[in-house]
Design a protein around this motif. Structure first.
Motif, PDB file in Angstrom:
ATOM      1  N   PRO A  85      -2.103  -4.751   4.385  1.00 58.95           N
ATOM      2  CA  PRO A  85      -3.145  -3.470   3.849  1.00 58.95           C
ATOM      3  C   PRO A  85      -2.956  -2.415   4.831  1.00 58.95           C
ATOM      4  O   PRO A  85      -2.825  -2.652   5.843  1.00 58.95           O
ATOM      5  CB  PRO A  85      -4.317  -4.334   3.976  1.00 58.95           C
ATOM      6  N   GLN A  86      -2.998  -1.282   3.984  1.00 56.07           N
ATOM      7  CA  GLN A  86      -2.816   0.196   5.005  1.00 56.07           C
ATOM      8  C   GLN A  86      -3.948   0.581   5.388  1.00 56.07           C
ATOM      9  O   GLN A  86      -5.023   0.441   4.234  1.00 56.07           O
ATOM     10  CB  GLN A  86      -1.919   0.908   3.957  1.00 56.07           C
ATOM     11  N   PRO A  87      -4.449   1.067   6.250  1.00 55.71           N
ATOM     12  CA  PRO A  87      -5.778   1.706   6.590  1.00 55.71           C
ATOM     13  C   PRO A  87      -5.967   2.646   5.628  1.00 55.71           C
ATOM     14  O   PRO A  87      -5.428   3.793   5.333  1.00 55.71           O
ATOM     15  CB  PRO A  87      -5.369   1.912   8.058  1.00 55.71           C
ATOM     16  N   GLY A  88      -7.393   2.712   4.952  1.00 54.79           N
ATOM     17  CA  GLY A  88      -7.961   3.622   4.400  1.00 54.79           C
ATOM     18  C   GLY A  88      -7.424   3.579   2.937  1.00 54.79           C
ATOM     19  O   GLY A  88      -7.860   4.437   2.083  1.00 54.79           O
ATOM     20  N   ALA A  89      -6.618   2.543   2.698  1.00 52.29           N
ATOM     21  CA  ALA A  89      -6.107   2.375   1.155  1.00 52.29           C
ATOM     22  C   ALA A  89      -7.263   1.816   0.221  1.00 52.29           C
ATOM     23  O   ALA A  89      -7.236   2.026  -1.095  1.00 52.29           O
ATOM     24  CB  ALA A  89      -5.109   1.556   1.182  1.00 52.29           C
ATOM     25  N   ALA A  90      -8.349   1.314   0.671  1.00 57.15           N
ATOM     26  CA  ALA A  90      -9.219   0.418  -0.021  1.00 57.15           C
ATOM     27  C   ALA A  90     -10.596   1.135   0.310  1.00 57.15           C
ATOM     28  O   ALA A  90     -11.074   1.581   1.335  1.00 57.15           O
ATOM     29  CB  ALA A  90      -9.328  -1.067   0.411  1.00 57.15           C
ATOM     30  N   VAL A  91     -11.460   1.046  -0.746  1.00 56.37           N
ATOM     31  CA  VAL A  91     -12.768   1.695  -0.657  1.00 56.37           C
ATOM     32  C   VAL A  91     -13.714   0.453  -1.547  1.00 56.37           C
ATOM     33  O   VAL A  91     -13.266   0.086  -2.452  1.00 56.37           O
ATOM     34  CB  VAL A  91     -13.057   3.199  -1.127  1.00 56.37           C
ATOM     35  N   ARG A  92     -14.798   0.637  -1.215  1.00 57.06           N
ATOM     36  CA  ARG A  92     -15.999  -0.166  -1.784  1.00 57.06           C
ATOM     37  C   ARG A  92     -17.218   0.586  -2.432  1.00 57.06           C
ATOM     38  O   ARG A  92     -17.474   1.610  -1.966  1.00 57.06           O
ATOM     39  CB  ARG A  92     -16.444  -1.248  -0.887  1.00 57.06           C
ATOM     40  N   VAL A  93     -17.316   0.212  -3.620  1.00 54.49           N
ATOM     41  CA  VAL A  93     -18.279   0.978  -4.543  1.00 54.49           C
ATOM     42  C   VAL A  93     -19.234  -0.299  -5.112  1.00 54.49           C
ATOM     43  O   VAL A  93     -18.974  -1.524  -5.102  1.00 54.49           O
ATOM     44  CB  VAL A  93     -17.704   1.537  -5.921  1.00 54.49           C
ATOM     45  N   THR A  94     -20.515   0.181  -5.356  1.00 57.02           N
ATOM     46  CA  THR A  94     -21.612  -0.614  -5.772  1.00 57.02           C
ATOM     47  C   THR A  94     -22.053  -0.352  -7.128  1.00 57.02           C
ATOM     48  O   THR A  94     -22.024   0.818  -7.254  1.00 57.02           O
ATOM     49  CB  THR A  94     -22.664  -0.871  -4.887  1.00 57.02           C
ATOM     50  N   CYS A  95     -22.394  -1.343  -8.013  1.00 54.78           N
ATOM     51  CA  CYS A  95     -22.979  -1.004  -9.340  1.00 54.78           C
ATOM     52  C   CYS A  95     -24.122  -1.695  -9.479  1.00 54.78           C
ATOM     53  O   CYS A  95     -24.297  -2.672  -8.780  1.00 54.78           O
ATOM     54  CB  CYS A  95     -21.908  -1.309 -10.448  1.00 54.78           C
TER      55      CYS A  95
END
Length: 637
Positions: free
Chosen positions: A212-222
């Motif tokens: 995994p690359q740093p900053g490649a993933a973000v998390r959202v809520t619904c």
């Protein structure tokens, strides 16, 4: 050629002439399609088909090659369906015929044996003592092994071990090079097979797994699971509108439970029918779903099963009605009207079951001469007494041909379902090698069970969007990826040890679900792979499902959250919203009075009137004032 032990991608291994063995069928298809696309990009018009196939198919192919060698005296490799039949026989012989679900018990026994062989374990009488299920399995297992030996057969789990022995002895053919792709962890049996090939001089290459690359993933809520699926679909639509050619992945740990809702939402947003252009060429599909549905539920197959009920000489009203109304059974335009009238006649007369000859006479009276002739032919060729399964399979195929199945112009999905049914008829015939002759009803019941157990998903051209479960996503890479449903209840998924094996044995050999630590370690490996499967990854979870609050999975809690509205999303309206936007202003009519009633009229229905009124006033009005009724059905026997 790269040195043994080198790390590379599966496509690089295929270019170097290696055989790539995958964790599942889907990854094998994806790699084959990717290799073909790479060849076309290089300007190639022809190339040798790459050897990429799932592990079970690789073992079966190598075993078949050894069987075809005149100098090899090997047992015949059985199919999983044939093995299941042997398990049923072993259970019945050991007194398991009184089990509530013998089919499920046979499947569980097959899974337990596979665990034993995959992990190099063996049952110990001392460990099984006091464990009723394990003791029962030990008895079934001995009976199953005795049947394999007596028949000169071998099953797929044992064949993998025997293949490794043949490789070490120099008695098996050797591929140019070998790589396993998509496996998060190898079992001792798989490691032994690779080691045997390596000792025989076959280069065995490791799969290069990105980190995994740093900053490649973000998390959202619904707010809710439905809103989460819609957000993912809108994000995908925006990517396609911007020119992303994919593959874009959407992965759900609980895809099976949410399949219908997810597929409907993606259909609405990626294939709209209200004048908004779809983001793909005409006739092409923008998304593909990995999870199949039982083959028996495909309409063209379900109608074939209804027709086969008639081929047994007698069918219940539902099966007969389905066959009469089926567009997949040959009929003229004039006969179609007669068939509808005949189906209505059966319902109106409350017929619960009908004999094929009697239905033929009814059809003749209705003027459906073609149908009457076909039904009479079925009744004439009706199976009598016991016969081997190959004979029953021939009769089933002949009966369908007599009824003109499949009729009409089939689309690609229907054609694939027809071919899948024909494959299952061949499998039914092969089952005769391990089963005794039976009556036609039992053979049809066996075929029906096989079709219910077979998951089917029509294959089309590669689509830019892939809707996947976690296991189906193994080994795949994407241009963008959305991991949905990542709540603590869904991920890590709940697991349990095999109930037929002693818990201590499973923990000692590290079998799946044997210990919470092992399950957590496996989920972490899969999570790490998924977070590295694309340059941009969106992780999402819902906050509430109905009245139940939901929390994020601890395995993705460290992924940084994204600001509200940070993700680009399509403004494409859902069909209901679009319809309301273009609909004329509705006329308002105050219709607060029902139909006038005569003097002395009394509502009939007893307490049902109050029940319907409380549940739905309109239902009560329609049922008790307007006397509305549903389609007439035959009474229960």
């Amino acid at each position: 050629m790269p040195a043994p032990g080198d790390a590379m991608t599966p496509l690089e291994a295929l270019d170097a002439g290696a055989t790539v063995v995958t964790v599942n069928n889907r990854l094998a298809r994806v790699l084959t399609d990717a290799h073909a696309a790479a060849m076309l990009e290089r300007g190639r018009t022809a190339w040798e088909t790459p050897r990429v196939l799932p592990l079970e198919a690789f073992v079966a192919g190598e075993w078949q090659a050894a069987l075809e060698d005149t100098g090899a005296a090997l047992p015949v490799l059985l199919s999983p369906v044939q093995c299941r039949a042997l398990w049923r026989q072993a259970l019945e012989a050991a007194g398991g015929g009184e089990l509530l679900a013998p089919g499920a018990a046979a499947a569980g026994a097959a899974a337990a044996r596979e665990l034993l062989l995959r992990h190099g374990a063996s049952l110990d009488a001392g460990e099984c003592a006091g464990h009723a299920d394990a003791e029962a399995f030990a008895g079934w297992h001995e009976g199953y092994r005795a049947r394999l030996e007596a028949g000169g057969w071998i099953d797929p789990p044992a064949a993998a071990t025997r293949l490794a022995e043949r490789v070490r002895d120099g008695a098996a053919r050797r591929p140019q090079a070998l790589m396993l792709a998509g496996f998060d962890r190898l079992t001792p049996q798989q490691e032994g097979l690779l080691a045997a090939y390596a000792q025989a001089g076959v280069p065995v290459w490791r799969e290069r797994v990105p980190s995994p690359q740093p900053g490649a993933a973000v998390r959202v809520t619904c707010a809710t699971p439905d809103e989460e699926i819609e957000a993912a679909a809108r994000w995908v639509r925006a990517l396609l509108d911007a020119g992303d050619t994919g593959p874009v992945g959407v992965v759900l740990p609980d895809l099976e439970a949410r399949l219908d809702a997810a597929e409907a939402c993606f259909e609405d947003l990626l294939h709209p029918t209200l004048g908004v252009a779809a983001p793909c060429p005409p006739g092409a599909r923008a998304f593909n779903v990995s999870l199949g549905r039982p083959l028996a539920r495909e309409p063209v197959v379900a109608d074939a099963l209804a027709a086969l009920d008639l081929a047994q000489g007698r069918a219940d009203a539902d099966a007969a009605g389905r066959a009469l109304l089926s567009p997949y059974l040959e009929q003229s335009a004039e006969e179609r009207v007669a068939r509808r009238g005949l189906e209505a006649e059966l319902r109106e007369q409350g017929v619960r079951a009908v004999r094929t000859r009697a239905l033929a006479r009814r059809a003749a009276r209705r003027g459906a001469a073609g149908l009457a002739r076909r039904l009479e032919a079925l009744a004439t060729d009706m199976p009598r007494g016991r016969a081997a399964l190959p004979r029953h399979a021939e009769r089933f195929a002949a009966a369908l041909a007599t009824l003109g199945w499949p009729a009409g112009s089939l689309d690609s999905g229907e054609y694939q379902a027809v071919e899948a049914l024909r494959d299952q008829l061949e499998a039914l015939a092969a089952l005769g090698a391990v089963t005794a002759p039976c009556r036609g009803e039992a053979a049809l019941s066996q075929l029906r069970q096989m079709l219910a157990d077979t998951l089917h998903r029509p294959r089309g051209a590669p689509a830019p969007v892939q809707l996947l479960g976690v296991l189906e996503a193994a080994g795949m890479t994407f241009s963008k990826l959305w991991l949905a449903g990542m709540t603590d209840g869904a991920w890590p998924p709940p697991e349990s040890p095999c109930p037929l094996l002693p818990a201590a044995l499973q923990r000692r050999h590290g079998m799946p679900g044997a210990s919470p630590a092992e399950s957590l370690a496996r989920a972490r490996r899969i999570t790490t792979r998924l977070l590295a499967a694309a340059p941009q990854v969106v992780v999402s979870h819902a906050l509430r499902d109905g009245d139940t609050p939901l929390r994020v999975s601890p395995l993705v809690a460290q992924v940084p959250g994204a600001a509200a509205g940070a993700l680009e999303a399509s403004g494409q309206p859902l069909p209901d919203t679009a319809v309301m936007a273009v609909a004329p202003v509705p006329e308002r009519v105050a219709d607060w009075r029902g139909r006038a009633v005569g003097a002395g009229w009394r509502a009939r229905g007893g307490s049902r009137v109050l029940t319907d009124q409380a549940a739905c006033p309109f239902r009560a009005f329609a049922r008790h004032r307007l006397k509305a009724t549903g389609v007439e059905r035959a009474p229960a026997p």
